[in-house]
Design a protein around this motif. Sequence first.
Motif, short mmCIF file in Angstrom:
data_model
loop_
_atom_site.label_atom_id
_atom_site.label_comp_id
_atom_site.label_asym_id
_atom_site.label_seq_id
_atom_site.Cartn_x
_atom_site.Cartn_y
_atom_site.Cartn_z
N GLU A 130 31.34 46.12 7.70
CA GLU A 130 30.81 46.70 8.94
C GLU A 130 29.75 45.78 9.54
O GLU A 130 29.67 45.62 10.75
CB GLU A 130 30.18 48.08 8.66
CG GLU A 130 31.18 49.17 8.35
CD GLU A 130 31.92 49.67 9.58
OE1 GLU A 130 31.36 49.62 10.70
OE2 GLU A 130 33.07 50.08 9.41
N SER A 133 31.49 43.10 11.39
CA SER A 133 32.08 43.67 12.61
C SER A 133 31.02 43.89 13.69
O SER A 133 31.32 43.78 14.87
CB SER A 133 32.78 44.99 12.30
OG SER A 133 33.87 44.78 11.45
N THR A 150 41.11 43.39 10.43
CA THR A 150 40.67 44.78 10.47
C THR A 150 40.68 45.31 11.89
O THR A 150 40.69 44.57 12.85
CB THR A 150 39.24 44.93 9.90
OG1 THR A 150 38.31 44.36 10.81
CG2 THR A 150 39.10 44.29 8.55
N LYS A 151 40.65 46.60 11.99
CA LYS A 151 40.60 47.26 13.30
C LYS A 151 39.30 48.05 13.44
O LYS A 151 39.23 49.03 14.15
CB LYS A 151 41.82 48.17 13.44
CG LYS A 151 43.12 47.39 13.26
CD LYS A 151 44.27 48.10 13.87
CE LYS A 151 45.59 47.41 13.68
NZ LYS A 151 45.65 46.00 13.65
N GLN A 152 38.25 47.61 12.74
CA GLN A 152 37.00 48.35 12.72
C GLN A 152 36.35 48.46 14.09
O GLN A 152 35.73 49.48 14.39
CB GLN A 152 36.03 47.71 11.73
CG GLN A 152 36.47 47.90 10.30
CD GLN A 152 35.47 47.33 9.32
OE1 GLN A 152 34.41 46.85 9.69
NE2 GLN A 152 35.81 47.39 8.05
N GLY A 154 37.78 48.64 17.03
CA GLY A 154 38.49 49.63 17.84
C GLY A 154 38.49 51.02 17.26
O GLY A 154 38.68 52.00 17.98
N SER A 155 38.26 51.13 15.97
CA SER A 155 38.31 52.45 15.35
C SER A 155 36.95 52.92 14.86
O SER A 155 36.83 54.01 14.32
CB SER A 155 39.28 52.43 14.16
OG SER A 155 38.82 51.55 13.16
N GLY A 156 35.92 52.12 15.07
CA GLY A 156 34.58 52.48 14.63
C GLY A 156 33.77 53.09 15.76
O GLY A 156 34.30 53.76 16.66
N LEU A 158 32.03 53.87 19.05
CA LEU A 158 32.44 53.61 20.43
C LEU A 158 31.55 52.57 21.10
O LEU A 158 32.04 51.73 21.86
CB LEU A 158 32.43 54.93 21.22
CG LEU A 158 32.98 54.88 22.63
CD1 LEU A 158 34.42 54.39 22.64
CD2 LEU A 158 32.89 56.27 23.27
N GLY A 161 32.71 49.08 20.12
CA GLY A 161 33.95 48.73 20.81
C GLY A 161 33.71 48.39 22.27
O GLY A 161 34.26 47.42 22.80
N ASP A 177 43.31 41.31 16.56
CA ASP A 177 43.41 41.85 15.22
C ASP A 177 44.89 41.92 14.87
O ASP A 177 45.75 41.73 15.72
CB ASP A 177 42.72 43.21 15.07
CG ASP A 177 43.25 44.25 16.03
OD1 ASP A 177 44.44 44.20 16.40
OD2 ASP A 177 42.49 45.14 16.42
N THR A 179 47.82 43.08 11.39
CA THR A 179 48.10 43.93 10.24
C THR A 179 48.45 43.05 9.05
O THR A 179 49.02 41.98 9.21
CB THR A 179 49.29 44.85 10.55
OG1 THR A 179 48.95 45.61 11.70
CG2 THR A 179 49.61 45.77 9.42
#
Length: 188
Positions: A130, A133, A150-152, A154-156, A158, A161, A177, A179
């Motif tokens: 984190e 990120s 990672t998609k932290q 976009g998914s962490g 707001l 992001g 990012d 997979t």
Amino acid sequence: PYHARAAISMAQIYSICLALLPLASGLSATIAPKKIAVGVVGPGLGGSEVLRQIEATRPLLEQQGLDVTVTAISTSKRMICDDEDGCTLEDIEGILNDPSGGVDADLEQMAAKLQAAAPHAVMLDTTASEAVSDLYAPWLAAGVHVVTPTKQVGSGALTRGRASRDAMAATGARMRDETTVGAGLPIL
């Protein structure tokens, strides 16, 4: 003949370069290659594999007009930077075996070194941290592109992001990012 791993390697690295720095049509050997400084954060399984892929595909990248140099590599505690010759797997293994090697990790300084080394800078974060990120927005705001498995962002949070999105809009830097599949190898 290409061995399967090398073919995948070229596709992955080339995809990163294409995603971040679209090539002009008609690129030829008479045009100076695009110099790209890469920094790798997290030289574990994924980071080490990307380093192997870059080293293995260097001639193919050069044929495509790309001069990709791994300028800096950082673990959570130590980093090495070499903007002249670049860094290799052996360099990072030296740091892992000798904790006094390199310098204290400073990822903001690392990003600045990438920018000083080449007109195009790419930070490759292979960690799930984190804290790392949280540095994407400042890196992007400075014009450093970011590639991560990672998609932290976009998914962490707001705010994180949005800050990254705003930084990309302001500077033109890009974040990609992807997979991981199979043995943890990145697929873009």
